[in-house]
Design a protein around this motif. Structure first.
Motif, PDB file in Angstrom:
ATOM      1  N   ILE A 189      -6.740  30.200 -10.915  1.00  0.00           N
ATOM      2  CA  ILE A 189      -5.919  31.322 -11.397  1.00  0.00           C
ATOM      3  C   ILE A 189      -5.117  30.909 -12.618  1.00  0.00           C
ATOM      4  O   ILE A 189      -5.004  31.668 -13.595  1.00  0.00           O
ATOM      5  CB  ILE A 189      -4.999  31.838 -10.281  1.00  0.00           C
ATOM      6  N   GLU A 190      -4.564  29.715 -12.595  1.00  0.00           N
ATOM      7  CA  GLU A 190      -3.787  29.249 -13.748  1.00  0.00           C
ATOM      8  C   GLU A 190      -4.669  29.100 -14.985  1.00  0.00           C
ATOM      9  O   GLU A 190      -4.251  29.413 -16.106  1.00  0.00           O
ATOM     10  CB  GLU A 190      -3.087  27.937 -13.413  1.00  0.00           C
ATOM     11  N   ALA A 191      -5.915  28.642 -14.792  1.00  0.00           N
ATOM     12  CA  ALA A 191      -6.832  28.507 -15.926  1.00  0.00           C
ATOM     13  C   ALA A 191      -7.170  29.872 -16.519  1.00  0.00           C
ATOM     14  O   ALA A 191      -7.245  30.029 -17.755  1.00  0.00           O
ATOM     15  CB  ALA A 191      -8.102  27.788 -15.482  1.00  0.00           C
ATOM     16  N   GLN A 192      -7.383  30.863 -15.668  1.00  0.00           N
ATOM     17  CA  GLN A 192      -7.683  32.201 -16.162  1.00  0.00           C
ATOM     18  C   GLN A 192      -6.475  32.807 -16.874  1.00  0.00           C
ATOM     19  O   GLN A 192      -6.614  33.467 -17.913  1.00  0.00           O
ATOM     20  CB  GLN A 192      -8.135  33.096 -15.006  1.00  0.00           C
ATOM     21  N   ALA A 193      -5.290  32.596 -16.322  1.00  0.00           N
ATOM     22  CA  ALA A 193      -4.077  33.104 -16.964  1.00  0.00           C
ATOM     23  C   ALA A 193      -3.871  32.449 -18.332  1.00  0.00           C
ATOM     24  O   ALA A 193      -3.522  33.124 -19.315  1.00  0.00           O
ATOM     25  CB  ALA A 193      -2.875  32.861 -16.060  1.00  0.00           C
ATOM     26  N   LYS A 194      -4.118  31.154 -18.379  1.00  0.00           N
ATOM     27  CA  LYS A 194      -3.979  30.452 -19.661  1.00  0.00           C
ATOM     28  C   LYS A 194      -4.963  31.008 -20.679  1.00  0.00           C
ATOM     29  O   LYS A 194      -4.639  31.161 -21.869  1.00  0.00           O
ATOM     30  CB  LYS A 194      -4.205  28.959 -19.464  1.00  0.00           C
ATOM     31  N   ALA A 195      -6.188  31.331 -20.213  1.00  0.00           N
ATOM     32  CA  ALA A 195      -7.190  31.877 -21.116  1.00  0.00           C
ATOM     33  C   ALA A 195      -6.789  33.258 -21.640  1.00  0.00           C
ATOM     34  O   ALA A 195      -7.139  33.618 -22.770  1.00  0.00           O
ATOM     35  CB  ALA A 195      -8.540  31.952 -20.415  1.00  0.00           C
ATOM     36  N   LEU A 196      -6.090  34.046 -20.843  1.00  0.00           N
ATOM     37  CA  LEU A 196      -5.552  35.318 -21.341  1.00  0.00           C
ATOM     38  C   LEU A 196      -4.683  35.069 -22.570  1.00  0.00           C
ATOM     39  O   LEU A 196      -4.716  35.827 -23.542  1.00  0.00           O
ATOM     40  CB  LEU A 196      -4.722  36.006 -20.264  1.00  0.00           C
ATOM     41  N   LYS A 197      -3.925  33.994 -22.499  1.00  0.00           N
ATOM     42  CA  LYS A 197      -2.997  33.659 -23.584  1.00  0.00           C
ATOM     43  C   LYS A 197      -3.738  33.079 -24.790  1.00  0.00           C
ATOM     44  O   LYS A 197      -3.589  33.548 -25.922  1.00  0.00           O
ATOM     45  CB  LYS A 197      -1.967  32.664 -23.070  1.00  0.00           C
ATOM     46  N   THR A 198      -4.551  32.037 -24.544  1.00  0.00           N
ATOM     47  CA  THR A 198      -5.177  31.316 -25.661  1.00  0.00           C
ATOM     48  C   THR A 198      -6.265  32.129 -26.350  1.00  0.00           C
ATOM     49  O   THR A 198      -6.549  31.914 -27.532  1.00  0.00           O
ATOM     50  CB  THR A 198      -5.766  29.983 -25.171  1.00  0.00           C
ATOM     51  N   SER A 199      -6.887  33.071 -25.651  1.00  0.00           N
ATOM     52  CA  SER A 199      -7.925  33.902 -26.262  1.00  0.00           C
ATOM     53  C   SER A 199      -7.347  34.961 -27.181  1.00  0.00           C
ATOM     54  O   SER A 199      -8.079  35.593 -27.946  1.00  0.00           O
ATOM     55  CB  SER A 199      -8.749  34.593 -25.172  1.00  0.00           C
ATOM     56  N   GLY A 200      -6.048  35.178 -27.089  1.00  0.00           N
ATOM     57  CA  GLY A 200      -5.411  36.234 -27.860  1.00  0.00           C
ATOM     58  C   GLY A 200      -5.391  37.572 -27.166  1.00  0.00           C
ATOM     59  O   GLY A 200      -4.826  38.542 -27.684  1.00  0.00           O
ATOM     60  N   LEU A 201      -6.000  37.646 -25.980  1.00  0.00           N
ATOM     61  CA  LEU A 201      -6.014  38.920 -25.261  1.00  0.00           C
ATOM     62  C   LEU A 201      -4.609  39.391 -24.900  1.00  0.00           C
ATOM     63  O   LEU A 201      -4.323  40.589 -24.901  1.00  0.00           O
ATOM     64  CB  LEU A 201      -6.876  38.806 -24.009  1.00  0.00           C
ATOM     65  N   ALA A 202      -3.743  38.447 -24.567  1.00  0.00           N
ATOM     66  CA  ALA A 202      -2.376  38.824 -24.197  1.00  0.00           C
ATOM     67  C   ALA A 202      -1.675  39.550 -25.339  1.00  0.00           C
ATOM     68  O   ALA A 202      -0.892  40.484 -25.109  1.00  0.00           O
ATOM     69  CB  ALA A 202      -1.581  37.594 -23.772  1.00  0.00           C
ATOM     70  N   LYS A 203      -1.961  39.136 -26.579  1.00  0.00           N
ATOM     71  CA  LYS A 203      -1.350  39.808 -27.727  1.00  0.00           C
ATOM     72  C   LYS A 203      -1.807  41.255 -27.838  1.00  0.00           C
ATOM     73  O   LYS A 203      -1.117  42.081 -28.430  1.00  0.00           O
ATOM     74  CB  LYS A 203      -1.687  39.055 -29.009  1.00  0.00           C
TER      75      LYS A 203
END
Length: 762
Positions: free
Chosen positions: A60-74
């Motif tokens: 779950i932490e890896a997927q959450a981090k990917a939300l951030k690093t992929s730019g999707l969170a922005k």
């Protein structure tokens, strides 16, 4: 395995809801849940589609981090949600519980840290990324809490004081029972659980397994979450009853309108492929039906967005654009189900398309403008007066999909600018809005009325094949190819051609070219088509129309449109046909075929096509058939033998049973246990292969169903009693695709119903 679902206590539940002030009927949406969240459709990720049965803190932490690093969170994708399997489940006795009857976190998956619960540890990490965290629960109370008679926190009451004996839906663990909300301590139990979740830092709670009898649970959770003082989004799942839409919208921020989008069709229980076209296509009717009920505070949820992992999605690139376009037009939550740590770059670009995301985030539900077997048009009006329209091709060949500015509710104008939100290309239209759309694809336009001709824009040009009406067994057809200039500027050097399969004769006496087509006009060529006869049950022939034209001095532009013409054979006496969904039938020698759609053949859904013998089923009957093939439109698609007192009364006729094969769930014997005209009980066994043979033996009101893979060795599926069976019944062959809007085919051979008795049992 036997499954039995009954409608007990329905009347009592309705009366109890009224005493609690909950409306059980549907109608226009009431004010959405006023808990301070859900003003726009949520964007984020959920663990179910890809991670599924093994969520861990690390995953779950890896997927959450990917939300951030992929730019999707922005781009607004800020929710990271844990679905089922976060808690300890030792078996059918239900989830493990703490001293207050609440589920216990699985420490092997979510290790605690110091005095922090393991789920809270992950929530803290997700929050550190600037994201929000979600969790999962189901209605009721664990049987383990009842067995231990655990205390209800802060009260003198215990689990047995509030529990009922009614089974609640917990799809994977089981072991949950109902709560009697008239009992002291019932609301306090939910308050305690909600308080624990709030203390862990959750921002989103999904309640799964919600049905009409669970409206009290939804009310209790809605109240409890508000009382925590923490803004928590409340989502309901799944396949909610539209007749109670006003209740769902009043008490929650989102509600699943259908079953799971996942196909569960991967090899060896693999998550891939995540979904299928049939699962996506089934949402068109849902979006149309549920449109009145979404809005700020609570939205219709059409399930996960399966875009991000390329071919592993189970969708073509065009189908991915269709899913995101339809979800966005419907203002649905966009919750990704994919593996964010292995994102496909092209898919990521789709997910970040800000023009399409804006269509979703406007919070406006689109209305269906038109629909036919191969196309859908949905549209909504934006606050600035522009209209966003989706032209969807649900067929298997490229085709024109068209509407008009007037049909979209736009005012009369000199011209209309059409901006394609996927390609960013701008064209102009004088009022007819059309596009040649790829198979299972979409063109998503933002349409703006203009007082003047749209400067610099090419005209909207499209090609259609219009087939004249003909009987389904006719091998002679007429089709008109139409090249339309829908704009206000002319096109030149135009031409048309039509091609078909080998052996097909195509002739025309119409002009197939024109030097110029003025804006608002068309070139039309009428073709006569002669298709060779075939003994196939459903003989399909693919045709392609091609058009070319020039605009000013530009290079030549080419358009294509296709169609598949299917020719069947008439079904003759003594057989009859009936369909409660879109269906066609064929008979060739000893073979019978059914091509049918249908959302399901279970519970309240009775959508099927059937070739049947009226009044041929009776005491001693032995019915057999060979199932040669079955389309894999869904793992739950059904094809086989159906018996009913009156097979033409799909929603009411009693004496109802079906012995069927499914592509991935074996052989089933479904029956109506209480005479209400709905299949509610099931025996299942084996894995279906093709060909298969099915046999149904009747003895009084007792039926035994068998299957064979060699027509010699017979295996029992189940023996059941149907007390409401009439002395004589209709018996027939049936097919349902289990995918609304998608046609599946089942081909049968050697269908017989003969008098017999006990000696005929294998």
């Amino acid at each position: 395995m036997r499954r039995q679902i009954r409608g007990a206590m329905a009347a009592f539940t309705g009366a109890l809801l009224l005493t609690m002030g909950i409306t059980a009927g549907g109608g226009q949406s009431a004010q959405a849940d006023d808990n301070g969240v859900g003003l726009k459709p949520v964007l984020g990720w959920s663990s179910w589609s890809f991670v599924r049965r093994n969520p861990t803190a690390q995953t779950i932490e890896a997927q959450a981090k990917a939300l951030k690093t992929s730019g999707l969170a922005k781009n607004g994708y800020v929710y990271a949600n844990v679905d089922d399997f976060w808690y300890q489940c030792p078996g059918s006795q239900g989830p493990d519980v703490d001293q207050y009857g609440r589920w216990v976190t699985d420490p092997a998956k979510f290790p605690p840290r110091g005095g922090e619960n393991g789920v809270q540890v992950v929530a803290d990490y997700v929050h550190s990324l600037g994201l929000k965290f979600g969790l999962y629960v189901t209605p009721g109370i664990s049987q383990q809490a009842v067995a231990q008679n655990t205390a209800i926190e802060g009260t003198p009451y215990h689990a047995r004081d509030i529990a009922t004996s009614t089974t609640e839906n917990n799809y994977n663990c089981g072991g949950m029972v109902g709560i009697d909300y008239t009992k002291p301590g019932a609301q306090s139990f939910i308050d305690s659980w909600a308080g624990q979740f709030a203390g862990w830092g959750i921002d989103y709670l999904k309640i799964d397994g919600v049905g009409t009898p669970d409206q009290q649970d939804v009310q209790a959770w809605s109240d409890a979450l508000k009382h925590t003082g923490r803004p928590i989004h409340l989502e309901l799942s799944n396949n909610l009853d539209i007749n109670n839409a006003a209740t769902w919208s009043k008490l929650s921020n989102g509600w699943r309108t259908g079953g799971d989008i996942e196909c569960y069709c991967g090899p060896d229980d693999s998550s891939y492929p995540l979904t299928t076209w049939a699962s996506v296509a089934s949402r068109f009717d849902q979006v149309a039906a549920w449109a009145p009920y979404g809005g700020p505070g609570g939205y219709n949820d059409y399930d996960s967005l399966e875009i991000g992992n390329g071919d592993h999605n189970g969708l073509t690139p065009d189908e991915r654009r269709t899913q995101m376009s339809l979800w966005s037009l419907a203002a649905s939550p966009l919750i990704l189900g994919t593996d964010l740590t292995h994102l496909d770059s092209a898919d990521l670009a789709l997910l970040k398309n800000t023009d399409v995301l804006a269509v979703d985030q406007d919070g406006i539900d689109a209305q269906r403008i038109s629909s036919d077997p191969d196309s859908q048009v949905f549209a909504k009006t934006e606050p600035d007066g522009d209209v966003v329209v989706g032209l969807f091709n649900t067929g298997s060949a490229p085709r024109e999909v068209a509407t008009t500015a007037a049909a979209l509710g736009l005012p009369a104008a000199r011209d209309y600018a059409l901006r394609d939100l996927w390609s960013d290309r701008v064209t102009e239209s004088a009022g007819r809005i059309a596009a040649n759309v790829p198979p299972h694809g979409v063109v998503l336009y933002r349409v703006h009325p203009s007082r003047h001709a749209v400067a610099g824009a090419a005209p909207d040009v499209s090609l259609a094949l219009d087939w004249a009406p003909a009987s389904s067994d006719s091998t002679t057809r007429t089709v008109t190819a139409v090249l339309s200039d829908n704009g206000s500027r002319p096109i030149t050097d135009t031409g048309l051609t039509l091609t078909g399969p080998s052996g097909t004769k195509i002739t025309t006496h119409s002009p197939t070219s024109a030097r110029t087509i003025r804006g608002g006009h068309a070139l039309k060529a009428v073709y006569s088509v002669s298709i060779p006869p075939s003994a196939e049950l459903f003989a399909s022939s693919d045709f392609q129309g091609t058009a070319g034209y020039r605009l000013r001095s530009d290079g030549r532009t080419r358009l294509t449109a296709g169609d598949t013409i299917t020719v069947n054979h008439q079904v003759t006496a003594p057989y009859r046909t009936f369909a409660s969904t879109t269906a066609s039938f064929s008979e060739s020698g000893s073979r019978l075929g059914i091509r049918a759609q249908g959302a399901d053949l279970y519970n309240g859904t009775n959508e099927y096509g059937t070739v049947y013998l009226p009044g041929a089923e009776h005491d001693g009957s032995v019915t057999t058939v060979k199932l040669d093939s079955q389309s894999n439109t869904s793992v739950w698609a059904k094809a086989g033998i159906m018996v009913r007192n009156d097979i033409t009364q799909p929603d009411t006729s009693a004496g109802y049973l079906a012995l069927v094969a499914t592509p991935a769930n074996g052989y089933l014997l479904d029956w109506d246990s209480d005479g209400d005209g709905k299949l509610d009980s099931q025996d299942s066994t084996g894995s279906a292969t093709y060909p298969s043979w099915l046999k149904l033996v009747r003895d009084g009101t007792t039926y035994s169903g068998y299957y064979s893979t060699d027509d010699t060795t017979w295996n029992l599926v189940g023996t059941i009693t149907v007390p409401t069976a009439a002395a004589t019944q209709d018996v027939g062959l049936t097919q349902t695709s289990h995918a609304s809007g998608t046609t599946g085919e089942a081909d049968f051979d050697s269908f017989t119903t003969t008098p017999g008795g006990a000696a005929d049992r294998p």
